[in-house]
Design an enzyme around this catalytic site. Sequence first.
Site, PDB file in Angstrom:
ATOM      1  N   ASP A 122      -6.005  -6.778  -1.327  1.00 29.48           N
ATOM      2  CA  ASP A 122      -4.565  -6.888  -1.566  1.00 29.48           C
ATOM      3  C   ASP A 122      -4.251  -7.896  -2.668  1.00 29.48           C
ATOM      4  OD1 ASP A 122      -4.082  -4.974   0.324  1.00 29.48           O
ATOM      5  OD2 ASP A 122      -3.374  -6.360   1.862  1.00 29.48           O
ATOM      6  N   TYR A 150       2.554   1.093  13.687  1.00 30.31           N
ATOM      7  CA  TYR A 150       2.982   2.099  12.717  1.00 30.31           C
ATOM      8  C   TYR A 150       2.744   3.490  13.292  1.00 30.31           C
ATOM      9  CZ  TYR A 150       1.164  -1.356   9.202  1.00 30.31           C
ATOM     10  OH  TYR A 150       0.847  -2.444   8.459  1.00 30.31           O
ATOM     11  N   LYS A 203       5.894   6.416   7.154  1.00 30.69           N
ATOM     12  CA  LYS A 203       5.576   5.466   8.220  1.00 30.69           C
ATOM     13  C   LYS A 203       6.851   5.096   8.965  1.00 30.69           C
ATOM     14  CE  LYS A 203       1.966   3.283   5.452  1.00 30.69           C
ATOM     15  NZ  LYS A 203       1.603   2.086   4.683  1.00 30.69           N
ATOM     16  N   HIS A 214       0.817  -1.209   0.000  1.00 29.20           N
ATOM     17  CA  HIS A 214       0.000   0.000   0.000  1.00 29.20           C
ATOM     18  C   HIS A 214       0.853   1.262   0.000  1.00 29.20           C
ATOM     19  CE1 HIS A 214      -2.445  -2.830   2.715  1.00 29.20           C
ATOM     20  NE2 HIS A 214      -2.898  -2.967   1.493  1.00 29.20           N
TER      21      HIS A 214
END
Length: 174
Positions: A168, A132, A72, A62
């Site tokens: 996904d 994250y 991130k 992603h």
Amino acid sequence: MQFTPTALEGAMIVDLQRLEDERGFFARSFCRQEFEQLGMNSDVVQANVSFNVNKGTLRGMHYQVAPALETKLVRCTRGAIVDVIVDMRESSPTYRQHIAVELSAENRRALFVPANFAHGFQTLEDDSEVMYLVSGYYTPECERGLRYNDPALNIQWPVPVQHMSDKDAQWPLL
């Protein structure tokens, strides 16, 4: 913290600098000032947790495009994962190249993922948890993704993929 550059410009491995004594250790896992000194976006607006029941679970790949770019800082707090990032910056000399880094509760390592990098991971153990710190808000209309098994990327996942979301599995090939 100890910062180690990777083969992809802007992506960093972040290791703890531990202050140890008989009780255990103390370490800083994030410092805005240190990140900014290295030119790393430190504007954290979200903290996310991903818990994964089974070994072989794959999440990703992603990323978000402008105007909702995000960086991130990814750390595995329980279990172990292999974290993969792909440089999607068209002007970069490493465009579409990737690296893989093992993150685990044992090694306490983190990976800084710059903006315009696709990100995904695969669990190496059951009951793995990932944390994250993210610099942008999730914006569905700006979300993009790469197919985890795209031959153009040739990502070598360490264990057979056992579980992943339908979304996904259906990202388009490059």
